[in-house]
Design an enzyme around this catalytic site. Structure first.
Site, PDB file in Angstrom:
ATOM      1  N   GLY A 141      51.827 -89.867  -7.894  1.00 32.62           N
ATOM      2  CA  GLY A 141      52.917 -89.112  -7.276  1.00 32.62           C
ATOM      3  C   GLY A 141      52.955 -87.634  -7.564  1.00 32.62           C
ATOM      4  O   GLY A 141      54.015 -87.001  -7.503  1.00 32.62           O
TER       5      GLY A 141
ATOM      6  N   ASN B  32      51.751 -85.300  -5.706  1.00 32.97           N
ATOM      7  CA  ASN B  32      52.121 -84.616  -4.455  1.00 32.97           C
ATOM      8  C   ASN B  32      53.613 -84.788  -4.175  1.00 32.97           C
ATOM      9  O   ASN B  32      54.272 -83.855  -3.724  1.00 32.97           O
ATOM     10  CB  ASN B  32      51.291 -85.157  -3.287  1.00 32.97           C
ATOM     11  CG  ASN B  32      49.921 -84.504  -3.228  1.00 32.97           C
ATOM     12  OD1 ASN B  32      49.805 -83.373  -2.784  1.00 32.97           O
ATOM     13  ND2 ASN B  32      48.917 -85.194  -3.696  1.00 32.97           N
TER      14      ASN B  32
ATOM     15  N   ARG C 217      49.976-109.839   6.822  1.00 32.37           N
ATOM     16  CA  ARG C 217      50.025-108.384   6.997  1.00 32.37           C
ATOM     17  C   ARG C 217      51.083-107.987   8.035  1.00 32.37           C
ATOM     18  O   ARG C 217      51.790-107.000   7.858  1.00 32.37           O
ATOM     19  CB  ARG C 217      48.642-107.862   7.413  1.00 32.37           C
ATOM     20  CG  ARG C 217      48.547-106.369   7.662  1.00 32.37           C
ATOM     21  CD  ARG C 217      48.957-105.510   6.499  1.00 32.37           C
ATOM     22  NE  ARG C 217      48.063-105.581   5.365  1.00 32.37           N
ATOM     23  CZ  ARG C 217      47.970-104.622   4.446  1.00 32.37           C
ATOM     24  NH1 ARG C 217      48.744-103.559   4.531  1.00 32.37           N
ATOM     25  NH2 ARG C 217      47.157-104.730   3.425  1.00 32.37           N
TER      26      ARG C 217
ATOM     27  N   ASN D 193      49.925 -86.546   6.689  1.00 32.08           N
ATOM     28  CA  ASN D 193      49.152 -87.064   5.551  1.00 32.08           C
ATOM     29  C   ASN D 193      48.446 -85.902   4.861  1.00 32.08           C
ATOM     30  O   ASN D 193      48.096 -84.901   5.499  1.00 32.08           O
ATOM     31  CB  ASN D 193      48.108 -88.072   6.072  1.00 32.08           C
ATOM     32  CG  ASN D 193      47.245 -88.644   4.958  1.00 32.08           C
ATOM     33  OD1 ASN D 193      47.758 -89.138   3.961  1.00 32.08           O
ATOM     34  ND2 ASN D 193      45.930 -88.535   5.112  1.00 32.08           N
TER      35      ASN D 193
ATOM     36  N   HIS E  17      45.038 -85.013   2.888  1.00 32.43           N
ATOM     37  CA  HIS E  17      43.707 -85.564   2.618  1.00 32.43           C
ATOM     38  C   HIS E  17      42.967 -84.575   1.704  1.00 32.43           C
ATOM     39  O   HIS E  17      42.971 -83.358   1.985  1.00 32.43           O
ATOM     40  CB  HIS E  17      42.935 -85.794   3.921  1.00 32.43           C
ATOM     41  CG  HIS E  17      41.586 -86.405   3.696  1.00 32.43           C
ATOM     42  ND1 HIS E  17      41.432 -87.726   3.351  1.00 32.43           N
ATOM     43  CD2 HIS E  17      40.351 -85.854   3.708  1.00 32.43           C
ATOM     44  CE1 HIS E  17      40.137 -87.970   3.159  1.00 32.43           C
ATOM     45  NE2 HIS E  17      39.462 -86.859   3.380  1.00 32.43           N
TER      46      HIS E  17
ATOM     47  N   GLU F 199      46.734 -93.192  15.367  1.00 32.97           N
ATOM     48  CA  GLU F 199      46.419 -94.603  15.102  1.00 32.97           C
ATOM     49  C   GLU F 199      45.068 -94.780  14.416  1.00 32.97           C
ATOM     50  O   GLU F 199      44.733 -95.839  13.940  1.00 32.97           O
ATOM     51  CB  GLU F 199      46.479 -95.424  16.405  1.00 32.97           C
ATOM     52  CG  GLU F 199      45.518 -95.016  17.488  1.00 32.97           C
ATOM     53  CD  GLU F 199      45.913 -93.686  18.143  1.00 32.97           C
ATOM     54  OE1 GLU F 199      47.048 -93.191  17.920  1.00 32.97           O
ATOM     55  OE2 GLU F 199      45.041 -93.098  18.835  1.00 32.97           O
TER      56      GLU F 199
ATOM     57  N   ASP G  23      42.509 -90.375   9.591  1.00 31.63           N
ATOM     58  CA  ASP G  23      42.231 -88.952   9.340  1.00 31.63           C
ATOM     59  C   ASP G  23      41.808 -88.189  10.588  1.00 31.63           C
ATOM     60  O   ASP G  23      41.042 -87.235  10.509  1.00 31.63           O
ATOM     61  CB  ASP G  23      41.115 -88.817   8.272  1.00 31.63           C
ATOM     62  CG  ASP G  23      41.497 -89.478   6.957  1.00 31.63           C
ATOM     63  OD1 ASP G  23      40.586 -89.939   6.250  1.00 31.63           O
ATOM     64  OD2 ASP G  23      42.709 -89.546   6.661  1.00 31.63           O
TER      65      ASP G  23
HETATM   66  C1  GRF Z   1      45.700 -87.172  -3.809  1.00 31.53           C
HETATM   67  O1  GRF Z   1      44.444 -86.726  -4.254  1.00 31.53           O
HETATM   68  C2  GRF Z   1      45.734 -87.147  -2.312  1.00 31.53           C
HETATM   69  O2  GRF Z   1      44.945 -86.142  -1.740  1.00 31.53           O
HETATM   70  C3  GRF Z   1      45.162 -88.459  -1.962  1.00 31.53           C
HETATM   71  O3  GRF Z   1      45.620 -89.363  -2.941  1.00 31.53           O
HETATM   72  C4  GRF Z   1      45.920 -88.639  -4.114  1.00 31.53           C
HETATM   73  C5  GRF Z   1      47.351 -88.912  -4.447  1.00 31.53           C
HETATM   74  O4  GRF Z   1      47.672 -88.386  -5.648  1.00 31.53           O
HETATM   75  N1  GRF Z   1      45.588 -88.854  -0.638  1.00 31.53           N
HETATM   76  P1  GRF Z   1      49.207 -88.395  -6.122  1.00 31.53           P
HETATM   77  O5  GRF Z   1      49.668 -89.824  -6.087  1.00 31.53           O
HETATM   78  O6  GRF Z   1      49.971 -87.523  -5.160  1.00 31.53           O
HETATM   79  O7  GRF Z   1      49.151 -87.822  -7.499  1.00 31.53           O
END
Ligand code: GRF
Length: 207
Positions: A12, A14, A66, A108, A110, A148, A151
């Site tokens: 977490g 981010n 699912r 998202n 990436h 859908e 990336d």
């Molecule tokens: C990050 O490197 C992000 O780019 C990728 O997954 C990781 C998540 O890290 N999608 P965090 O959970 O936000 O620390």
């Protein structure tokens, strides 16, 4: 006020960047109304709790199949009617019913400069392993809208990070997070909250 749901699976960092930027006013006019994790042990849920943000776990393990998980996830998101869904290290393929219900409202982060090092198998540390293996001199991060596929949605922001001679996947991942992810994801949310991002076909326009 932009209502934001953040979907997480791990540490977490981010999510923490978004929380901190809202608190210091860098992100204006946005509020995290919900944090959802597919992993009950995700430290991201601790971060949400410490920030007083409702956090829940919706795990595929708790559903017979699912499709039942997909429907439960959509129902949980619909409970708070977010204006934006942010995938911040969310390791679950976004169900098609969520892509449909929230078209143009899911973003998202990436950890590479899309279209490099993205798509199937390119997640977490693997992305940085492949960048080092290929010998690129520059990598970085991308914030994009989610469609859908994997990336492939319109790119909103990117930020480049130099690769050092002695980089390992771990040191590179950390620098991409610090110098790129934690900067452009909050910035993208602030731009969207200000109504400054428009999707035009396969690209975006920022006014
Ligand atoms: C990050 O490197 C992000 O780019 C990728 O997954 C990781 C998540 O890290 N999608 P965090 O959970 O936000 O620390």
């Amino acid at each position: 006020m932009l209502r934001v749901t953040v979907c997480v699976s791990g540490g977490g960092t981010n999510l923490q960047a978004i929380i901190d930027r809202i608190q210091d006013g860098t992100i204006r006019n946005a509020q995290i109304v919900q944090v959802i994790s597919n992993n009950a042990g995700a430290y991201a849920l601790e971060r949400a709790a410490k920030a007083g943000i409702p956090g829940i776990c919706v795990s595929p393990k708790d559903y017979p199949d699912r499709e039942a998980f997909n429907e439960a996830l959509l129902a949980k998101i619909n409970e708070v009617s977010p204006d934006l869904i942010v995938l911040a290290g969310f390791m679950v393929a976004v169900p098609k019913q969520i892509c449909a219900a929230y078209a143009g409202k899911i973003i998202n982060i990436h950890p590479a400069l899309i279209p490099s090092f993205c798509g199937k198998g390119h997640y977490g540390l693997h992305v940085h392993e492949k960048a080092l293996e290929r010998g690129v001199k520059v990598t970085g991060a991308t914030v994009h809208f989610v469609d859908e596929n994997l990336d492939t949605g319109p790119i909103i922001l990117q930020k480049a990070v130099d690769i050092m001679e002695d980089d390992t996947p771990e040191t590179l991942q950390r620098r991409v997070m610090e110098q790129a992810e934690w900067v452009i994801l909050p910035r993208a949310i602030d731009l969207i909250a200000a109504g400054r991002v428009r999707i035009e076909g396969r690209r975006t326009r920022i006014s």
